[in-house]
Design a protein around this motif. Structure first.
Motif, mmCIF file in Angstrom:
data_model
loop_
_atom_site.group_PDB
_atom_site.id
_atom_site.type_symbol
_atom_site.label_atom_id
_atom_site.label_comp_id
_atom_site.label_asym_id
_atom_site.label_seq_id
_atom_site.Cartn_x
_atom_site.Cartn_y
_atom_site.Cartn_z
ATOM 1 N N SER A 185 21.112 -29.243 38.577
ATOM 2 C CA SER A 185 19.795 -29.902 38.707
ATOM 3 C C SER A 185 19.951 -31.369 39.122
ATOM 4 C CB SER A 185 19.000 -29.810 37.405
ATOM 5 O OG SER A 185 18.507 -28.496 37.242
ATOM 6 N N TRP B 79 20.458 -31.382 42.825
ATOM 7 C CA TRP B 79 19.171 -31.222 43.515
ATOM 8 C C TRP B 79 18.411 -32.555 43.563
ATOM 9 C CZ3 TRP B 79 17.783 -26.240 40.305
ATOM 10 C CH2 TRP B 79 18.477 -25.145 40.837
ATOM 11 N N LYS C 229 12.260 -34.106 45.220
ATOM 12 C CA LYS C 229 12.523 -33.663 43.842
ATOM 13 C C LYS C 229 12.485 -34.865 42.892
ATOM 14 C CE LYS C 229 14.246 -30.238 42.169
ATOM 15 N NZ LYS C 229 13.654 -29.177 41.327
ATOM 16 N N GLY D 143 12.524 -24.528 31.257
ATOM 17 C CA GLY D 143 13.216 -24.398 32.541
ATOM 18 C C GLY D 143 13.643 -25.748 33.076
ATOM 19 N N ASP E 171 15.718 -22.801 28.100
ATOM 20 C CA ASP E 171 16.285 -22.517 29.418
ATOM 21 C C ASP E 171 17.573 -21.715 29.239
ATOM 22 O OD1 ASP E 171 17.410 -22.593 32.011
ATOM 23 O OD2 ASP E 171 16.432 -24.499 32.450
ATOM 24 N N PRO E 172 17.661 -20.536 29.832
ATOM 25 C CA PRO E 172 18.933 -19.803 29.800
ATOM 26 C C PRO E 172 20.012 -20.494 30.636
ATOM 27 C CG PRO E 172 17.126 -18.410 30.625
ATOM 28 C CD PRO E 172 16.608 -19.821 30.563
ATOM 29 N N PHE F 259 20.753 -20.783 33.908
ATOM 30 C CA PHE F 259 21.440 -19.916 34.862
ATOM 31 C C PHE F 259 22.343 -20.710 35.806
ATOM 32 C CE2 PHE F 259 17.423 -17.231 34.286
ATOM 33 C CZ PHE F 259 18.033 -16.371 33.392
ATOM 34 N N ASP G 36 14.329 -16.630 27.527
ATOM 35 C CA ASP G 36 13.065 -16.634 28.260
ATOM 36 C C ASP G 36 12.014 -17.325 27.385
ATOM 37 O OD1 ASP G 36 10.828 -15.955 29.801
ATOM 38 O OD2 ASP G 36 10.758 -13.891 29.064
ATOM 39 N N TRP G 37 11.194 -18.197 27.962
ATOM 40 C CA TRP G 37 10.186 -18.923 27.171
ATOM 41 C C TRP G 37 9.277 -17.970 26.395
ATOM 42 C CZ3 TRP G 37 5.322 -17.455 28.578
ATOM 43 C CH2 TRP G 37 5.164 -16.931 29.863
ATOM 44 N N ASN H 6 8.977 -27.836 35.208
ATOM 45 C CA ASN H 6 9.185 -28.408 36.536
ATOM 46 C C ASN H 6 9.924 -27.404 37.412
ATOM 47 O OD1 ASN H 6 9.605 -30.087 38.736
ATOM 48 N ND2 ASN H 6 11.261 -31.263 37.765
ATOM 49 N N ASP H 7 9.317 -27.018 38.501
ATOM 50 C CA ASP H 7 9.971 -26.116 39.467
ATOM 51 C C ASP H 7 10.299 -24.753 38.852
ATOM 52 O OD1 ASP H 7 10.985 -25.290 41.871
ATOM 53 O OD2 ASP H 7 12.753 -26.576 41.859
HETATM 54 C C1 LIG Z 1 14.490 -23.939 40.055
HETATM 55 S S1 LIG Z 1 15.303 -24.303 38.558
HETATM 56 C C2 LIG Z 1 14.539 -25.848 38.109
HETATM 57 C C3 LIG Z 1 15.390 -26.642 37.182
HETATM 58 C C4 LIG Z 1 14.843 -28.045 36.909
HETATM 59 N N1 LIG Z 1 13.573 -28.001 36.221
HETATM 60 C C5 LIG Z 1 14.731 -28.792 38.220
HETATM 61 O O1 LIG Z 1 13.595 -29.074 38.662
HETATM 62 O O2 LIG Z 1 15.775 -29.076 38.814
HETATM 63 C C6 LIG Z 1 14.548 -23.169 37.417
HETATM 64 C C7 LIG Z 1 15.071 -23.341 36.000
HETATM 65 O O3 LIG Z 1 14.361 -22.452 35.158
HETATM 66 C C8 LIG Z 1 15.258 -21.738 34.332
HETATM 67 N N2 LIG Z 1 14.592 -20.450 34.050
HETATM 68 C C9 LIG Z 1 14.467 -19.382 34.873
HETATM 69 N N3 LIG Z 1 13.746 -18.410 34.266
HETATM 70 C C10 LIG Z 1 13.399 -18.898 33.042
HETATM 71 C C11 LIG Z 1 12.656 -18.373 31.943
HETATM 72 N N4 LIG Z 1 12.112 -17.155 32.012
HETATM 73 N N5 LIG Z 1 12.490 -19.125 30.835
HETATM 74 C C12 LIG Z 1 13.021 -20.391 30.778
HETATM 75 N N6 LIG Z 1 13.732 -20.942 31.792
HETATM 76 C C13 LIG Z 1 13.923 -20.205 32.904
HETATM 77 C C14 LIG Z 1 16.549 -21.660 35.133
HETATM 78 O O4 LIG Z 1 17.699 -21.475 34.332
HETATM 79 C C15 LIG Z 1 16.553 -23.021 35.835
HETATM 80 O O5 LIG Z 1 17.149 -24.026 35.030
#
Ligand SMILES: C[S@@+](CC[C@H](N)C(=O)[O-])C[C@H]1O[C@@H](n2cnc3c(N)ncnc32)[C@H](O)[C@@H]1O
Length: 229
Positions: A33, A36, A43, A67, A87-88, A90, A113-114, A128-129
């Motif tokens: 992140s 990014w 961003k 997330g 946030d898992p 990923f 998962d939230w 965010n995102d």
């Molecule tokens: C596109 S990234 C955005 C990360 C950060 N917020 C950013 O803007 O750089 C999406 C994030 O959501 C997390 N994520 C995906 N599915 C999720 C879920 N169901 N519950 C919580 N977090 C989740 C991913 O692990 C990742 O960190």
């Protein structure tokens, strides 16, 4: 409520506070992140729009980041207030999580998962995102988040030029094709919550001009009043 446009980006870049804070960070780690943020001025603009009042003492006393990923600014968010991250992760390693938690003086991390978590009550919940580009359950998320927060802030990413992805579901042979949300679907998911949205301007979802992203995505920033007082 606002949709990102080139003028907003130009004004943000005058000071670029998120880049300045990251350059002063005490930890250095390869975080996805953070990369990014480093690589994308839009961003950083979004990050600033959502978190600026949480990057120094004052502002909300508690922040739940759904997330949120990990960045070099996470310790700033977490060391001056109660901070929770659902946030898992990923995109990050367990080692990075430990290092950032240590630099933050510790915070609550829900590796889930939230929707599967009951994290209690928070002054501010930010996503965010995540919606609806990564997770299409935008309306379900608001039903989940608003009773748990004083305020909810979102960046919402959609495409008004059709965009789709081929997906493989784990353990199944079927290939799915997911059509990304456009502005009309994003607006429809938000409409039941319109009375809680600061400066509700549904027309913002119609535009397809002036994207500040190379892939043409549109991003709207939304603030909603939660149930808690
Ligand atoms: C596109 S990234 C955005 C990360 C950060 N917020 C950013 O803007 O750089 C999406 C994030 O959501 C997390 N994520 C995906 N599915 C999720 C879920 N169901 N519950 C919580 N977090 C989740 C991913 O692990 C990742 O960190």
């Amino acid at each position: 409520m606002k949709r990102l446009d080139p003028a907003m980006l130009h004004a943000y870049l005058d000071g670029d506070p998120v880049a300045r804070l990251a350059a002063q960070a005490k930890v250095t780690l390869p975080l996805t992140s953070q990369r990014w943020l480093d690589e994308s001025a839009p961003k950083r603009l979004i990050y600033n729009a959502l978190y600026a009042d949480c990057l120094s003492p004052g502002g909300p006393a508690s922040l739940l980041d759904v997330g949120g990923g990990l960045t070099l600014l996470t310790p700033l968010l977490a060391s001056t207030r109660r901070y929770g991250l659902i946030d898992p992760l990923f995109h990050e390693t367990a080692g990075s999580l430990s290092a950032i938690r240590e630099a933050s003086g510790g915070f609550e991390h829900f590796d889930s998962d939230w929707q599967a978590v009951d994290p209690g009550r928070w002054d501010l919940i930010v996503a965010n995102d995540l919606f609806p580009n990564v997770d299409q359950r935008l309306g379900m998320f608001l039903d989940w988040a608003l009773p748990r927060a004083r305020e909810v802030r979102l960046s919402l990413t959609f495409h008004n030029t059709p965009r789709w992805y081929a997906l493989q579901r784990p353990g199944l042979e079927e290939r799915l094709t997911m059509l990304a949300f456009d502005g009309a679907r994003t607006r429809a998911a938000l409409e039941p919550f319109a009375s809680r949205i600061e400066g509700w301007t549904p027309d913002l979802f119609n535009g397809n001009d002036g994207s500040v992203f190379p892939n043409g995505r549109q991003v709207v920033i939304v603030r909603l009043q939660g149930d808690l007082t």
